[in-house]
Design a protein around this motif. Structure first.
Motif, PDB file in Angstrom:
ATOM      1  N   ALA A  60       0.834  -1.237   0.216  1.00  0.00           N
ATOM      2  CA  ALA A  60      -0.141  -0.013  -0.006  1.00  0.00           C
ATOM      3  C   ALA A  60       0.861   1.322  -0.033  1.00  0.00           C
ATOM      4  N   GLU A  61       1.920   1.352   0.756  1.00  0.00           N
ATOM      5  CA  GLU A  61       2.558   2.430   0.842  1.00  0.00           C
ATOM      6  C   GLU A  61       3.709   2.511  -0.236  1.00  0.00           C
ATOM      7  N   LEU A  62       3.991   1.607  -1.053  1.00  0.00           N
ATOM      8  CA  LEU A  62       4.794   1.637  -2.387  1.00  0.00           C
ATOM      9  C   LEU A  62       3.867   2.168  -3.133  1.00  0.00           C
ATOM     10  N   GLY A  63       2.485   1.744  -3.426  1.00  0.00           N
ATOM     11  CA  GLY A  63       1.593   2.164  -4.463  1.00  0.00           C
ATOM     12  C   GLY A  63       1.357   3.542  -4.335  1.00  0.00           C
ATOM     13  N   TYR A  64       0.896   3.888  -3.084  1.00  0.00           N
ATOM     14  CA  TYR A  64       0.337   5.486  -3.186  1.00  0.00           C
ATOM     15  C   TYR A  64       1.586   6.448  -2.972  1.00  0.00           C
ATOM     16  N   LEU A  65       2.635   6.037  -2.376  1.00  0.00           N
ATOM     17  CA  LEU A  65       3.699   6.930  -2.226  1.00  0.00           C
ATOM     18  C   LEU A  65       5.036   6.722  -2.977  1.00  0.00           C
ATOM     19  N   GLY A  66       4.654   5.882  -4.059  1.00  0.00           N
ATOM     20  CA  GLY A  66       5.792   5.671  -5.007  1.00  0.00           C
ATOM     21  C   GLY A  66       5.147   5.643  -6.526  1.00  0.00           C
ATOM     22  N   ASP A  67       4.457   4.649  -6.688  1.00  0.00           N
ATOM     23  CA  ASP A  67       3.962   4.479  -8.235  1.00  0.00           C
ATOM     24  C   ASP A  67       3.286   5.785  -8.587  1.00  0.00           C
ATOM     25  N   THR A  68       2.257   6.005  -7.814  1.00  0.00           N
ATOM     26  CA  THR A  68       1.091   7.132  -7.842  1.00  0.00           C
ATOM     27  C   THR A  68       2.097   8.389  -8.432  1.00  0.00           C
ATOM     28  N   PHE A  69       3.352   8.458  -7.672  1.00  0.00           N
ATOM     29  CA  PHE A  69       3.694  10.009  -8.276  1.00  0.00           C
ATOM     30  C   PHE A  69       4.973   9.531  -9.194  1.00  0.00           C
ATOM     31  N   GLY A  70       4.900   8.412 -10.038  1.00  0.00           N
ATOM     32  CA  GLY A  70       5.856   8.209 -11.126  1.00  0.00           C
ATOM     33  C   GLY A  70       7.338   7.755 -10.388  1.00  0.00           C
ATOM     34  N   ARG A  71       7.150   7.236  -9.283  1.00  0.00           N
ATOM     35  CA  ARG A  71       8.530   6.902  -8.376  1.00  0.00           C
ATOM     36  C   ARG A  71       8.272   5.386  -8.010  1.00  0.00           C
ATOM     37  N   VAL A 125       0.417  16.688  -7.770  1.00  0.00           N
ATOM     38  CA  VAL A 125      -0.612  15.662  -8.207  1.00  0.00           C
ATOM     39  C   VAL A 125      -0.228  14.414  -8.677  1.00  0.00           C
ATOM     40  N   GLY A 126      -0.644  13.339  -8.175  1.00  0.00           N
ATOM     41  CA  GLY A 126      -0.224  12.149  -8.786  1.00  0.00           C
ATOM     42  C   GLY A 126      -1.456  11.205  -9.439  1.00  0.00           C
ATOM     43  N   THR A 127      -1.171  10.221  -9.988  1.00  0.00           N
ATOM     44  CA  THR A 127      -2.321   9.260 -10.460  1.00  0.00           C
ATOM     45  C   THR A 127      -2.257   7.985  -9.879  1.00  0.00           C
ATOM     46  N   VAL A 128      -3.133   7.641  -9.402  1.00  0.00           N
ATOM     47  CA  VAL A 128      -3.446   6.287  -8.759  1.00  0.00           C
ATOM     48  C   VAL A 128      -3.541   5.184  -9.760  1.00  0.00           C
ATOM     49  N   PRO A 129      -2.737   4.184 -10.202  1.00  0.00           N
ATOM     50  CA  PRO A 129      -3.236   3.388 -10.956  1.00  0.00           C
ATOM     51  C   PRO A 129      -4.163   2.277 -11.092  1.00  0.00           C
ATOM     52  N   TRP A 130      -4.575   2.074  -9.839  1.00  0.00           N
ATOM     53  CA  TRP A 130      -5.817   1.296  -9.787  1.00  0.00           C
ATOM     54  C   TRP A 130      -7.017   1.749  -9.454  1.00  0.00           C
ATOM     55  N   PRO A 132     -10.337   4.174 -10.995  1.00  0.00           N
ATOM     56  CA  PRO A 132     -11.040   4.568 -12.183  1.00  0.00           C
ATOM     57  C   PRO A 132     -10.632   5.766 -12.969  1.00  0.00           C
ATOM     58  N   GLN A 133     -10.401   5.641 -14.287  1.00  0.00           N
ATOM     59  CA  GLN A 133      -9.802   6.750 -14.858  1.00  0.00           C
ATOM     60  C   GLN A 133     -10.917   7.931 -14.883  1.00  0.00           C
ATOM     61  N   GLY A 134     -10.206   9.215 -14.542  1.00  0.00           N
ATOM     62  CA  GLY A 134     -11.078  10.185 -14.405  1.00  0.00           C
ATOM     63  C   GLY A 134     -11.351  10.712 -12.826  1.00  0.00           C
ATOM     64  N   ARG A 135     -11.193   9.640 -12.253  1.00  0.00           N
ATOM     65  CA  ARG A 135     -11.337   9.940 -10.596  1.00  0.00           C
ATOM     66  C   ARG A 135      -9.999   9.200  -9.916  1.00  0.00           C
ATOM     67  N   ASP A 136      -8.736   9.481 -10.625  1.00  0.00           N
ATOM     68  CA  ASP A 136      -7.654   8.875 -10.248  1.00  0.00           C
ATOM     69  C   ASP A 136      -6.652   9.780  -9.669  1.00  0.00           C
ATOM     70  N   GLU A 137      -6.699  11.102  -9.935  1.00  0.00           N
ATOM     71  CA  GLU A 137      -5.853  12.049  -9.465  1.00  0.00           C
ATOM     72  C   GLU A 137      -5.882  12.449  -7.880  1.00  0.00           C
ATOM     73  N   VAL A 138      -4.759  12.353  -7.147  1.00  0.00           N
ATOM     74  CA  VAL A 138      -4.841  12.730  -5.793  1.00  0.00           C
ATOM     75  C   VAL A 138      -3.394  13.474  -5.586  1.00  0.00           C
ATOM     76  N   THR A 139      -3.634  14.424  -4.539  1.00  0.00           N
ATOM     77  CA  THR A 139      -2.315  15.204  -4.196  1.00  0.00           C
ATOM     78  C   THR A 139      -1.560  14.186  -3.077  1.00  0.00           C
ATOM     79  N   LEU A 140      -0.289  14.588  -3.117  1.00  0.00           N
ATOM     80  CA  LEU A 140       0.636  13.918  -2.056  1.00  0.00           C
ATOM     81  C   LEU A 140      -0.013  13.940  -0.681  1.00  0.00           C
ATOM     82  N   HIS A 141      -0.634  15.345  -0.436  1.00  0.00           N
ATOM     83  CA  HIS A 141      -1.043  15.519   1.081  1.00  0.00           C
ATOM     84  C   HIS A 141      -2.094  14.120   1.072  1.00  0.00           C
ATOM     85  N   HIS A 142      -2.923  14.252   0.311  1.00  0.00           N
ATOM     86  CA  HIS A 142      -4.166  13.233   0.373  1.00  0.00           C
ATOM     87  C   HIS A 142      -3.563  11.803   0.536  1.00  0.00           C
ATOM     88  N   ALA A 143      -2.367  11.587  -0.351  1.00  0.00           N
ATOM     89  CA  ALA A 143      -2.051  10.202  -0.247  1.00  0.00           C
ATOM     90  C   ALA A 143      -1.257   9.691   0.947  1.00  0.00           C
TER      91      ALA A 143
END
Length: 205
Positions: A60-71, A125-130, A132-143
């Protein structure tokens, strides 16, 4: 009783990191002193277990604080997070997945996540890969807040599982966060709660 209130911090990132790290540490502390069997044994009908909670938190941590922000983490995705993987594979450890491997990986992931927090502004702003498209953007603060909430939730699960395993309780090594009392006091306290519950059960609202 020791206080769990953090010292004043200079910025929001420091506050977020304090609560995230406290949850990480609590989750790992619940493994200490237990056998390989006890950290893996399923304690609920859905199979909840201590080492599985750590494994889940790692993904979960890698997904939200890594992949979501292209890292992404170097070395590729975690095996249990690969496309087509077994459902619920992140919630338990196979016999071949050692405690040391999962704990070391969790520490590596949280260092990677901390680097993300340090490198980016909280309004990035990052994009959560999993999602739904169109509702997949999130700020780092939120993540970060989401990961903190998830990790503390699972640390609470670990509290209960550890108490059921060997009776050990506490928030962390420096703060038991429990009233003082010997085993006789706690037995009496539990009996009192049982009597109250039975009495309430005989007098439905």
């Amino acid at each position: 009783m020791a206080s769990s209130t953090p010292s004043p911090t200079p910025d929001a990132k420091s506050d977020l990191h304090f609560y995230l790290q406290s949850a990480r540490d609590a989750l790992l502390w619940k493994l200490e002193g237990l056998s390989e069997y006890d950290i893996r044994r399923p304690r609920t009908p859905t199979g909840t277990n201590l080492l599985g909670l750590v494994k889940h938190a790692t993904g979960a941590e890698l997904g939200y604080l890594g992949d979501t922000f292209g890292r992404p983490l170097s070395g590729g995705p975690l095996p249990w997070m690969a496309a087509g993987g077994e459902p619920n594979a992140d919630m338990w450890a196979t016999a071949d997945e050692s405690r040391g491997h999962i704990v070391d990986l969790y520490r590596r992931v949280w260092a990677h996540a901390d680097a993300t927090i340090d490198a980016l502004p909280l309004d990035a702003v990052g994009t959560v890969p999993w999602w739904p498209q169109g509702r997949d953007e999130v700020t780092l603060h939120h993540a970060v807040v989401r990961v903190i909430a998830d990790t503390h939730r699972h640390a609470g699960h670990a509290d209960i599982l550890r108490e059921l395993t060997d009776g050990a309780v506490g928030m962390n090594k420096g703060n038991g966060s429990m009233p003082s009392g010997d085993s006789a006091w706690w037995e009496s306290h539990r009996d009192r709660l049982e009597r109250a519950a039975r009495e309430a059960g005989r007098n439905p609202a």
